[in-house]
Scaffold this motif. Sequence first.
Motif: not given
Length: 668
Positions: A365-373, A394-406
């Motif tokens: 979605g807008p916050h998560v992208r997966v590029d796979a082959g 992706w998120d509005v700041d780094r701390a939020s982006a890190v939470r999304r990555m986890r």
Amino acid sequence: MFSKILIANRGEIACRVIRTARRMGLKTVAVYSDADAEAMHVAMADEAYRIGPAPVRESYLKIEAILDVAKRSGAEAIHPGYGFLSENERFAEACAAAGVVFIGPPPSAIRAMGGKSEAKALMETAGVPLVPGYHGADQDPALLRAEAERIGWPVLIKASAGGGGKGMKVAASAAEFDAQLASAKRESAAAFGDDRVLIEKYLERPRHVEIQVFADGQGRCVYLFERDCSIQRRHQKVIEEAPAPNLPSEVRRRMGEAAVAAAKAIGYVGAGTVEFLYDPAQGGFYFMEMNTRLQVEHPVTEMITGQDLVEWQLRVASGEPLPVGQDDLTIHGHAIEARLYAEDPDRDFLPQTGTLEHLGFPPCGPHVRVDAGVRAGDAISVHYDPMIAKLIVWDVDRASAVRRMRAALGATQVVGLATNVRFLEGLASHPAFLGADLDTRFIERHRADLLPEPAAAGPRALALAALGVLLDRERTAREAAAASADPWSPWVRTDGWRLNEEARDTLTFRENGEDRLVGVVYRRDGYRLELPGGESVTAGGEFNPGGTLEADLDGVRLSSVWVRQGADITVFHPGGSHRLTLVEPLTGALDQDVPGGRVAAPMPGKIIALLAEPGSRVEKGQPLLVLEAMKMEHTLKAPSAGTLTAYRCAVGDQVEEGNDLVSFEAEG
């Protein structure tokens, strides 16, 4: 604009290019080797053509075969992706000679930046700061050793013709130099067909910061800001992010302007990346190299700028001007990319091969992208890079982006071979990463924290594993009964039915060499599970049509993914994931550990060098031989002090995983 393009690549990047081409209404042509006949990029393309056997030199590096496909298919342009022929000036020249557009820079720009030594000389002339080193043409080993002595230990030996960590070795002292030089030259020759190297001072705590540049054929050039790629292992990037944390805006501007000046100096056209080593303490930056292609990590730039760089490539290659100017570009939010690899971090990141029995990713979605082959059921081959996918958030700041990555990593599921998912989760949770205390040796400094002993499966995980086994047995029994002459016979039931006694059973799960027993009491409405430690839980549930295990544990309902591969059972649940082995009582003798003193091939590959004399005494950890596999060299070492009685292989031999390579007598 073109109507049909050929993608001279495979895997994730081929799929990535196809997606944008399809959105733009362009037809796509894929090429494939024998190993990739059923690959995802082949299925996605409008047309696909075989170009040769699995080895890259006989397929994806065969210029004539690729141009022949372009001619037969009517493709007007070729996108080289990254790796393979993407930075090969001969390929760009051959495309022009064949009347096919090369979607990349002109051959002269590739030539100018293709040799790291020549590129550094050019940058030195342009006034761009360089790391102290030797970038000359004379490759005499004695001269290279003398230059290393002059520069001062440690030094970095680096392939002049390539990148991606291949042909890159660190020599910490004069005693290591000759062996590391030979290894770097072998890797460079194998990967790029060129064994030239350069020597540089190995900086202790630099950050790897790179600038994305883009130029059109009308002389305009912009930079799309920077990416921090400091989190690396074996000189290969693992996590990338944009913008670079805590980079002063003035440094960003100066880096960007230097990168644009470098691109303009060589008449650059298309997408390129100028890489710098950045010293946060002094605020200085030093030119490393320019990659004359699209980078693996380009999605983080797309996420913070809202631009599609592949679309830019196609438009610029067709003669259109850049769609925006420098003043139109802004940074919005923060993006992070993690590379998901088939590799075993607990075995020094040894690449893995095998079949992806199960593969699951977080919803995009807008916050998560997966590029796979790759897809579930596909194989990770010994012939190619072991990357499975890229997770981008992706998120509005780094701390939020890190939470999304986890969260994204927690929702990633792979069964069939070892991966670095748990390692990536450790990176994204480490206090130093959260605090943006980054440098290129981050993984080395925090290795103990990032590779802890895996936690044992807790009561919930064991209960889900046991429930899955029981429900799977029920399902198998129902299918068998339906196909039998008497589907209602009590003898095909799996609910523990007995004439005059309570039905009980015991399931034994093995994890990290320890057996965990789960008692089962069969009930009309499900099961009572007696777990290690005295805890018991009432369990019931079902597999839904999508394969998810919908469980009820003491009235608590939860969803999990339960995957069985032979005797191995993997459970993905909200608290994590665990792989357990179901010990069946009738499966025969258990596998025993191989006695110490064995040196076996950890994966299929080719023997490159034998490093000790047969009959000699060796110390524990002493290098014995070098195996080339998956485009990298792997040094196998003595498991203990002892005598190397004989080699059971020769230089040039192709060996399979598990082959014994030496005869070895351990001391004691």
